[in-house]
Design a protein around this motif. Structure first.
Motif, PDB file in Angstrom:
ATOM      1  N   LEU A  39       0.848  -1.187   0.000  1.00  0.00           N
ATOM      2  CA  LEU A  39       0.000   0.000   0.000  1.00  0.00           C
ATOM      3  C   LEU A  39       0.884   1.236   0.000  1.00  0.00           C
ATOM      4  N   HIS A  40       0.740   2.038  -1.032  1.00  0.00           N
ATOM      5  CA  HIS A  40       1.593   3.203  -1.212  1.00  0.00           C
ATOM      6  C   HIS A  40       0.799   4.473  -0.931  1.00  0.00           C
ATOM      7  N   LEU A  41       1.196   5.162   0.124  1.00  0.00           N
ATOM      8  CA  LEU A  41       0.508   6.385   0.488  1.00  0.00           C
ATOM      9  C   LEU A  41       1.459   7.563   0.327  1.00  0.00           C
ATOM     10  N   GLY A  42       1.245   8.302  -0.767  1.00  0.00           N
ATOM     11  CA  GLY A  42       2.081   9.478  -1.011  1.00  0.00           C
ATOM     12  C   GLY A  42       1.161  10.644  -1.304  1.00  0.00           C
ATOM     13  N   THR A  43       1.276  11.196  -2.515  1.00  0.00           N
ATOM     14  CA  THR A  43       0.313  12.225  -2.888  1.00  0.00           C
ATOM     15  C   THR A  43      -1.044  11.578  -3.163  1.00  0.00           C
ATOM     16  N   GLY A  44      -1.029  10.290  -3.438  1.00  0.00           N
ATOM     17  CA  GLY A  44      -2.265   9.527  -3.602  1.00  0.00           C
ATOM     18  C   GLY A  44      -2.121   8.225  -2.852  1.00  0.00           C
ATOM     19  N   LEU A  45      -3.066   7.330  -3.073  1.00  0.00           N
ATOM     20  CA  LEU A  45      -3.037   6.044  -2.393  1.00  0.00           C
ATOM     21  C   LEU A  45      -3.291   4.942  -3.416  1.00  0.00           C
ATOM     22  N   GLY A  46      -2.338   4.039  -3.559  1.00  0.00           N
ATOM     23  CA  GLY A  46      -2.497   2.941  -4.509  1.00  0.00           C
ATOM     24  C   GLY A  46      -1.987   1.653  -3.906  1.00  0.00           C
ATOM     25  N   GLN A  84     -11.483   3.182  -3.175  1.00  0.00           N
ATOM     26  CA  GLN A  84     -12.452   2.267  -2.599  1.00  0.00           C
ATOM     27  C   GLN A  84     -13.326   3.058  -1.632  1.00  0.00           C
ATOM     28  N   THR A  85     -14.618   2.808  -1.719  1.00  0.00           N
ATOM     29  CA  THR A  85     -15.528   3.467  -0.784  1.00  0.00           C
ATOM     30  C   THR A  85     -15.390   2.832   0.594  1.00  0.00           C
ATOM     31  N   LEU A  86     -15.111   3.679   1.587  1.00  0.00           N
ATOM     32  CA  LEU A  86     -14.966   3.161   2.946  1.00  0.00           C
ATOM     33  C   LEU A  86     -15.995   3.816   3.865  1.00  0.00           C
ATOM     34  N   GLN A  87     -16.590   4.876   3.368  1.00  0.00           N
ATOM     35  CA  GLN A  87     -17.638   5.511   4.161  1.00  0.00           C
ATOM     36  C   GLN A  87     -18.760   5.927   3.235  1.00  0.00           C
ATOM     37  N   ILE A 127     -11.207   5.932   0.497  1.00  0.00           N
ATOM     38  CA  ILE A 127     -10.146   5.769   1.493  1.00  0.00           C
ATOM     39  C   ILE A 127      -9.125   6.888   1.383  1.00  0.00           C
ATOM     40  N   GLU A 128      -8.721   7.184   0.156  1.00  0.00           N
ATOM     41  CA  GLU A 128      -7.688   8.188  -0.058  1.00  0.00           C
ATOM     42  C   GLU A 128      -8.093   9.539   0.521  1.00  0.00           C
ATOM     43  N   ALA A 129      -9.328   9.926   0.229  1.00  0.00           N
ATOM     44  CA  ALA A 129      -9.807  11.224   0.714  1.00  0.00           C
ATOM     45  C   ALA A 129      -9.835  11.250   2.232  1.00  0.00           C
ATOM     46  N   LEU A 130     -10.376  10.191   2.823  1.00  0.00           N
ATOM     47  CA  LEU A 130     -10.488  10.138   4.285  1.00  0.00           C
ATOM     48  C   LEU A 130      -9.107  10.162   4.926  1.00  0.00           C
ATOM     49  N   ALA A 183      -4.160   6.537  10.007  1.00  0.00           N
ATOM     50  CA  ALA A 183      -3.683   5.155  10.075  1.00  0.00           C
ATOM     51  C   ALA A 183      -4.844   4.192  10.275  1.00  0.00           C
ATOM     52  N   ARG A 184      -5.836   4.605  11.066  1.00  0.00           N
ATOM     53  CA  ARG A 184      -6.982   3.736  11.300  1.00  0.00           C
ATOM     54  C   ARG A 184      -7.759   3.513  10.001  1.00  0.00           C
ATOM     55  N   VAL A 185      -7.953   4.594   9.255  1.00  0.00           N
ATOM     56  CA  VAL A 185      -8.666   4.482   7.976  1.00  0.00           C
ATOM     57  C   VAL A 185      -7.903   3.559   7.027  1.00  0.00           C
ATOM     58  N   LEU A 186      -6.595   3.785   6.952  1.00  0.00           N
ATOM     59  CA  LEU A 186      -5.783   2.926   6.093  1.00  0.00           C
ATOM     60  C   LEU A 186      -5.883   1.468   6.550  1.00  0.00           C
ATOM     61  N   GLY A 187      -5.898   1.293   7.860  1.00  0.00           N
ATOM     62  CA  GLY A 187      -6.011  -0.053   8.422  1.00  0.00           C
ATOM     63  C   GLY A 187      -7.329  -0.709   8.071  1.00  0.00           C
TER      64      GLY A 187
END
Lengths: 370, 370
Positions: free
Chosen positions: B220-227, B250-253, B267-270, B284-288
């Motif tokens: 999981l790569h979290l930089g300027t975006g999330l992929g 991915q919709t998480l909320q 997820i990325e936005a959150l 970190a929780r959202v990513l988790g």
DNA sequence: GCACTTTGGCAACAGCGTTGCTTAAGTGGA
DNA sequence: TCCACTTAAGCAACGCTGTTGCCAAAGTGC
């Protein structure tokens, strides 16, 4: 500097090569169905030379697995001889052990059911009793084709399990199955090879082999619960512990309503709650959100819906799921061209898919030993 | 009765068999690293007979790919001869084209970098300019080992692309790359085979081959975006359109805050919103949560985190993600035994992974033509 | 020093798909 | 009706694969 996954025993010798190419030809023969396929088409499909195909098909004919089936129209020369799989050369048994019932089916090499049995079943009964019922079903079905070989028994069960060693982990509500070596026990009783898998995986396998269209897809089963079967790269993706396909308890709403699993905002809880209050549109939308997540993550080509809850209103679910996926694709997200369909056929696809667990290796597909 | 996915050209003849077994042996040699491995261990690992291994290793030694490396202590008989890969027999170039910079690396067969170049890059410049810069980097690096063959160039780029034909789709913000046949263009300029892949996939490949531990995992790569980059069954899962790994959106909320992609509750936005307001625990929780979804869906063994945002506080992210996964596992859900780690090394793993795109086929791993 | 164990090469071999050629079985124009 | 041409498929020889049986090499340990 160590690290890479150790691949065990992947070496190929001549018998293995021979077997591999034979399964390849058998797979094309099966795909061709009753229409048949010519030697030259087989050569093109396998990348082998026509002469090699001739030798392989000669062996298959000798074994009774293939026969000639007429001629193609000539294109200016000698017409091609069409070859066809002999579906009733061998058979396999598929068993679906559900919480309240047992479905057993005898299928031929083409995957067509030739005999079906259903019976009530109490998964809460002692293991010996359930095993005896299962073994009886296998024996009865085998009697339908007394002089043809039965290759094995595929078993689909609801709970978590280990596909590799054929051991159940825990079937919710039935603790007596914890760690039960179902494969070994049933193999001993029936004298046949036994393969075990989750019901959703069996259904996905049936769809992968018998259904329309190829490609990667996800089968989403919405019944009393919500689960998934994934077909990636043409093969069922099980994961190391046969745990893949846990879809119902994906979090879709952060800190959402409590689910029976102890989590919050699980797709299953949201979906079934909406269904329970009569809001089928919302149930379909929630399912669609989860499906769209999955489509993006895995880049799959289609989504297939199934299960009793979906069967109650197929149209609403297909439309709802499709709408979410198409909306996301229209925004530039993933999902363009993804098709959404229903499996149909009630629960029988699961039993047929279970039988395919046995047939898949014959055609070079991963059934046993993923 | 048609339907099953058509497998094209999977037939195996003797040269193919020979090549397959040779790559298998090479893979084991590489995994053994500088310690080396004996013929009998190779035989055990491949399932081939010791004599077959002797023949294969003799050819490898003749080609300069393997050498003897001492003897094992005797166990009561003739001591085993240890064989070792010759890492500097061949090389590969890895190229990481990022929005603002170019990283190029020359790696040996063992995957070790022997030369590295970094340079600023403007992905918004004309394609010809970028191509020239890339080709220059390849030429400069190749000069570091003038008399050894360079097998090819692996290229990792951010945007969506088609791994199979090596064509870019669209790199957000740089429309001139829409549909640009980068593989063909760079292959012509360098005279070398070129393989193209997403940056996250390259990173995942590097982790799969060089990292600790085998098994399936998600990067999981979290930089300027999330992929995300997914390794399933020991191979990078790309999907039919190289689109797999779309994780950030991915919709998480459900019906959550609006995301730049047009969706809600991604997820990325959150995650980035929480990070922006300084709430790293929530990020970190959202990513988790997203990671836990993925762990359950695919039954993977480990989660590897990377990217600039993670690098800023590795501990917080590892702990946060691990906490969510462990909490779910403790409730009886999926994820027991899953490890959470960080990739480390900044962006260089991407370039090294790009080089592995070229090396992977040498060792029988899927690099080209998934 | 000798019996024993283990490794690994040599040589003969069976069996795979491939190649070159021949035969079979059609079409279509003269 | 004949004959040239085209296409399909089998036969035979072949090269090359991993396998098998055997033997030499190189250690250990009583």
């Amino acid at each position: 500097m160590n690290g890479s996954r150790t691949r065990t025993q992947a070496g190929v010798n001549l018998p293995a090569l021979r077997h591999h190419n034979a399964t390849l030809v058998l797979d094309l023969l099966r795909a061709a169905g009753a229409d048949g396929i010519s030697r030259l088409e087989l050569a093109e499909g396998t990348g082998l030379t026509p002469q090699a195909v001739s030798k392989i098909t000669a062996r298959l004919r000798e074994d009774g697995l293939a026969v000639g089936a007429g001629l193609r129209p000539s294109t200016g020369g000698k017409p091609r001889t069409v070859l066809r799989l002999v579906p009733d050369a061998q058979f396999a048994v598929g068993l679906h052990l559900d919480r309240d019932g047992l479905t057993a089916v005898l299928v031929d090499l083409a995957g067509r059911p030739v005999a079906v049995t259903t019976a009530p079943l109490d998964l809460g009964a002692p293991a010996e009793q359930v095993l005896a019922d299962a073994a009886d079903a296998v024996r009865d079905l085998s009697a339908a084709e007394p002089h043809k070989p039965v290759l094995g028994v595929g078993v689909a069960v609801p709970g978590p399990l280990d596909h590799r060693d054929g051991v159940l982990h825990r079937v919710t509500g039935f603790p007596q199955w914890d760690g039960y070596p179902l494969r070994a026990a049933l193999a001993e009783r029936t004298g046949l090879p036994v393969v075990l898998d989750k019901d959703t995986n069996a259904a996905a396998l049936a769809l992968a082999l018998g259904g329309a269209g190829g490609g990667d897809f996800a089968y989403l089963h919405l019944g009393t619960g919500l689960g998934a079967g994934l077909v990636l790269g043409g093969e069922v993706h099980r994961g190391a512990r046969t745990g893949a396909g846990e879809f119902g308890h994906q979090t879709l709403q952060l800190d959402g309503p409590l689910c029976g699993c102890g989590g919050r905002g699980c797709i299953e809880a949201l979906c079934l709650a909406a269904e329970a209050r009569g809001d089928r549109g919302e149930a379909a939308r929630v399912l669609g959100m989860g499906a769209a997540n999955l489509v993006g993550l895995l880049d799959i080509d289609r989504v297939v819906l199934g299960g009793r809850t979906v069967a109650a209103d197929e149209d609403a679910y297909v439309r709802g799921v499709r709408a979410v996926i198409e909306e996301r694709a229209a925004r530039g997200g993933a999902g363009a061209g993804v098709t959404v369909t229903v499996a149909g056929g009630g629960d029988r696809p699961v039993a047929e898919g279970a039988a395919q667990l046995v047939l898949a290796p014959v055609f070079g597909r991963v059934g046993e030993r993923g």
